[in-house]
Design an enzyme around this catalytic site. Sequence first.
Site, short mmCIF file in Angstrom:
data_model
loop_
_atom_site.label_atom_id
_atom_site.label_comp_id
_atom_site.label_asym_id
_atom_site.label_seq_id
_atom_site.Cartn_x
_atom_site.Cartn_y
_atom_site.Cartn_z
N THR A 165 -6.87 3.33 8.36
CA THR A 165 -7.28 2.79 6.53
C THR A 165 -6.63 1.26 5.95
OG1 THR A 165 -5.05 3.98 6.17
CG2 THR A 165 -7.10 5.30 6.08
N GLY A 166 -5.83 1.58 6.85
CA GLY A 166 -4.73 0.01 6.18
C GLY A 166 -5.98 -1.44 7.06
N LYS B 65 0.79 -1.42 -0.04
CA LYS B 65 -0.18 0.21 -0.01
C LYS B 65 0.56 1.27 -0.39
CE LYS B 65 -2.17 -1.82 3.74
NZ LYS B 65 -1.86 -1.90 4.89
#
Length: 265
Positions: free
Chosen positions: A210-211, A176
Amino acid sequence: MAEIPKVLSIAGTDPTGGAGIHADLKTFQEVGAYGMAVITSVVAQNTVGVKDVWHMENEAILKQLEAVLEDIRPQAVKTGMIALPSMIESITDRLERENLPIIVDPVMVATSGDSLMDKETTELMINRLLPIAEVVTPNMEEAEKLTGVNVSTIKEAEKAARLLVDEMGAGAAVVKGGHAKDTAIDVLYYKKEFIHLTADRFDTKHTHGTGCTFSAAIAANRAKGIPVIKSCELAKEFITKAISHPLNIGHGSGPVNHWGRFLEK
Ligand SMILES: Nc1ncnc2c1ncn2[C@@H]1O[C@H](COP(=O)(O)OP(=O)(O)OP(=O)(O)O)[C@@H](O)[C@H]1O
Ligand SMILES: Cc1ncc(CO)c(N)n1
């Protein structure tokens, strides 16, 4: 009637609801799968930082896992915060007996910068959990720790993603790019091919969880029977909408908006 997609998260907690199990369950619901959760660690944290952590005993983790698996079989599993080597051993031993897509988010530090994993756990994560992962979703720093490759460019992210799959045994890897400077490009490597998951980068500090949200969305899509690449692409759309409609809550790095995709820009 078609079977209800069911998805299980094995992860830590966040009482402010933005990360960990709480983010996972919200995401599962929004993506359209029935969510379940096994708690590995109770974390006293908020949008500013981590204050304290209590790890569950292995017996408590395994009994939660057994209670779920003997009753309601998920079609996909997601793992998040697994802090201790012994936890990796027990969870992997149990999951190896099931034939299920496992999405591994190798959580090492919180958005606040606080560590969520013991150093020795990385080794076991590499040796035990990665080989049974269908998809592993490290951020750039986690990819560096797992592969030893410096990751600051797309080429380096590709190198790390390829290593995670071809040498280390994961089925697919998404490195990411949320911590990159000007872009938000995630590098997916699957079946010898690279796919760049691209989106606008938002200038926001509200990226807590977010992850967790991204990997939970992949897991929920997989539980719905959506193929790996499409599951990752849809998860990227989901997290981008969640980031683009900030809630502006909390005194630090606030949570994303899990119902963002329903809001007009
Ligand atoms: N500011 C941003 N703008 C757009 N997309 C972002 C931004 N920050 C993160 N993302 C996206 O969010 C997803 C999660 O990436 P990130 O690198 O932040 O994960 P992480 O560090 O594991 O998250 P966490 O903060 O929960 O630990 C990726 O798809 C990434 O591209
Ligand atoms: C429990 C937990 N898992 C993952 C993260 C990473 O965002 C966090 N802050 N807390």
